[in-house]
Motif scaffolding. Structure first.
Motif, short mmCIF file in Angstrom:
data_model
loop_
_atom_site.label_atom_id
_atom_site.label_comp_id
_atom_site.label_asym_id
_atom_site.label_seq_id
_atom_site.Cartn_x
_atom_site.Cartn_y
_atom_site.Cartn_z
N LEU A 124 -4.18 -22.35 4.60
CA LEU A 124 -3.05 -21.57 5.34
C LEU A 124 -1.95 -21.72 5.56
N MET A 125 -1.23 -21.91 5.53
CA MET A 125 0.20 -22.91 5.65
C MET A 125 1.51 -22.16 6.59
N VAL A 126 1.84 -22.76 7.55
CA VAL A 126 2.62 -22.44 7.57
C VAL A 126 4.36 -22.88 8.61
N ASN A 127 5.42 -22.49 8.29
CA ASN A 127 6.73 -23.40 8.60
C ASN A 127 6.57 -23.49 9.93
N PRO A 128 7.28 -24.41 10.08
CA PRO A 128 7.74 -24.88 11.10
C PRO A 128 7.79 -25.02 12.76
N LYS A 129 8.14 -23.37 12.51
CA LYS A 129 7.83 -22.50 13.64
C LYS A 129 7.00 -22.65 14.64
N ILE A 130 5.85 -22.08 13.80
CA ILE A 130 4.15 -21.45 14.06
C ILE A 130 3.79 -23.09 14.22
N LYS A 131 3.50 -23.11 15.64
CA LYS A 131 2.82 -23.98 16.10
C LYS A 131 1.72 -24.04 16.82
N SER A 132 0.88 -23.24 16.42
CA SER A 132 -0.42 -22.65 16.90
C SER A 132 -0.13 -20.77 16.53
N PHE A 133 -1.62 -20.24 16.89
CA PHE A 133 -2.68 -18.35 15.81
C PHE A 133 -1.13 -17.95 16.46
N ALA A 134 -1.70 -18.37 18.08
CA ALA A 134 -0.20 -17.27 18.20
C ALA A 134 0.60 -16.90 17.98
N ASP A 135 1.37 -18.03 17.60
CA ASP A 135 2.55 -17.49 16.97
C ASP A 135 2.45 -16.98 15.55
N LEU A 136 1.00 -16.81 15.01
CA LEU A 136 1.62 -16.90 13.90
C LEU A 136 1.35 -14.31 13.86
N LYS A 137 0.80 -13.88 15.30
CA LYS A 137 0.93 -12.46 15.15
C LYS A 137 1.99 -12.11 14.94
N GLY A 138 2.47 -11.02 14.06
CA GLY A 138 3.20 -10.27 13.51
C GLY A 138 3.60 -10.99 13.00
N LYS A 139 3.78 -11.92 11.79
CA LYS A 139 4.66 -12.55 11.18
C LYS A 139 3.89 -12.51 9.77
N LYS A 140 4.83 -12.71 9.02
CA LYS A 140 4.23 -11.84 7.00
C LYS A 140 4.13 -13.60 6.48
N VAL A 141 2.58 -13.01 6.11
CA VAL A 141 1.44 -14.15 5.27
C VAL A 141 1.03 -13.62 4.01
N LYS A 159 -11.21 -16.68 13.88
CA LYS A 159 -11.89 -18.27 14.29
C LYS A 159 -10.77 -18.31 15.71
N ASN A 160 -10.14 -18.43 15.95
CA ASN A 160 -9.01 -17.90 16.63
C ASN A 160 -8.27 -16.89 17.10
N GLY A 161 -9.75 -15.87 17.48
CA GLY A 161 -9.22 -14.50 18.25
C GLY A 161 -8.63 -13.31 17.46
N LEU A 162 -8.01 -13.38 16.14
CA LEU A 162 -7.07 -12.24 15.99
C LEU A 162 -8.05 -11.25 14.72
N LYS A 163 -6.87 -10.86 14.41
CA LYS A 163 -7.48 -9.93 13.44
C LYS A 163 -6.04 -9.99 12.33
N ALA A 164 -6.75 -9.17 10.87
CA ALA A 164 -6.26 -8.98 9.69
C ALA A 164 -4.75 -8.14 9.94
N SER A 165 -5.21 -6.92 10.85
CA SER A 165 -4.31 -6.27 11.74
C SER A 165 -3.48 -6.82 12.55
N ASP A 166 -2.88 -8.15 12.80
CA ASP A 166 -2.19 -9.01 13.53
C ASP A 166 -1.59 -9.09 12.90
N VAL A 167 -1.47 -9.52 11.16
CA VAL A 167 -0.40 -10.10 11.03
C VAL A 167 0.41 -9.48 9.48
N GLN A 168 1.05 -9.75 9.23
CA GLN A 168 2.11 -8.62 8.14
C GLN A 168 1.57 -9.03 6.31
#
Length: 323
Positions: A124-141, A159-168
């Motif tokens: 799972l690759m993320v841009n520099p603005k995303i520091k943690s899984f909390a920052d991933l919420k609502g983002k486009k994946v 594993k980090n307390g989120l669901k698939a519905s928490d991201v786009q």
């Protein structure tokens, strides 16, 4: 009869013979039931743990161990799964997740060998603005929906307390997902090598989670028709022995191994080498662990419920196989 439980007993016998781990069992005893001999047709697709079979072929390991094997290349991996299920192949290189569906439908196949686990090649690759899984919420994946990449994302989120519905989730083929990420059209992408390595080198993203963080959940296998196992037991025993020689060769000669594998898929050897660290090739001892009881967290039996749940939740299978 349980497909996996009987497969466990069968593989344990093969490994005992192939690796010399037990006493009182002879290769002759294992193969006397073979009456009619014909080559074993084995499907192979583009993944390091399966492309490595060509090392066994080119280094003469099949011949060394008395296995008459014909490797059949499938540019389209899905076609190889269908070919095994329809009886066009004796065995196929396929994932555990792609084997559960046919097993649940009653197709008579068994797992013979675990070639490898993805141990970092999927990420799972993320841009520099995303520091943690909390920052991933609502983002486009971006990812290929219902593929291993989708499974990696769902596992990472859980594993980090989120669901698939928490991201786009943006459904794109792997190469397109990587391109979308590199051009900033999405915030994250789940891809595999060589895209993981390319993204890291570009410094446009980093891995927030990889398949190394989910040990045992992305196993790549050799799966065979039951009737072929009975008719060609000698060859499957030889294949197991050849595989263990192949794993030893990769460990001791990584440059030459990468050169052989790269030629098969048409990549430069230096580019193919990025796959090797992210692939945990399974020797005899690792196979014994993989075919252990469900109490072992890295066994096929232990990880099966998690994989089955993903498949059922996404309506990819109607029910889990009964083991």
């Amino acid at each position: 009869m349980s497909y996996l439980s009987s497969g466990v007993r069968h593989l344990a016998r093969i490994l005992t013979i192939a690796a010399g781990l037990g006493a009182g069992i002879s290769l002759t005893a294992a193969v006397t039931s073979t009456v009619v001999h014909a080559e074993v047709k084995v499907g192979v697709s583009d993944w390091p743990g399966w492309v490595a079979w060509y090392i066994a072929e080119q280094k003469g390991y099949f011949k060394k161990h008395g296995a008459d094997v014909k490797l059949v290349w499938f540019p389209n991996y899905t076609d190889s799964i269908s070919a095994l299920s329809s009886g066009q192949l004796d065995a196929n290189s396929q994932t555990w997740s792609d084997s559960l569906g046919p097993m649940a439908k009653g197709i008579a196949i068994k797992t013979i060998l675990v070639n490898d686990n993805s141990a970092g090649n999927d990420a799972l690759m993320v841009n520099p603005k995303i520091k943690s899984f909390a920052d991933l919420k609502g983002k486009k994946v971006a990812l290929e929906q219902y593929s291993i990449s989708h499974f990696v994302l769902v596992t990472a989120l859980a594993k980090n307390g989120l669901k698939a519905s928490d991201v786009q989730i943006i459904n794109l083929a792997a190469a397109d997902a990587a391109a979308a990420f590199m051009t900033g059209r999405v915030d994250a992408a789940v891809v595999w090598n060589p895209w993981v390595s390319q993204i890291e080198k570009s410094q446009k993203g980093r891995a927030l989670f990889t398949s190394k963080d989910m040990p045992g959940l992305v196993p790549d296998l050799l799966v065979a028709q039951e009737k072929s196992i009975k008719a060609k037991r000698k060859d499957f025993v030889g294949m197991a022995k050849a595989w263990f020689d192949t794993v030893a060769f990769i460990k001791s000669n990584p440059d030459e191994a990468a050169k052989i594998m790269a030629k098969v898929v048409g990549l430069p050897p230096e580019q193919y080498k990025v796959f090797l660290p992210g692939t945990r090739f399974f020797d005899a001892a690792a196979n014994q662990t993989a075919f252990a009881a469900a109490s072992n967290p890295q066994s096929l039996l232990a990880v099966s419920p998690t994989i089955s749940q993903f498949l059922i939740s996404n309506k990819l299978i109607e029910k889990a196989p009964v083991f």
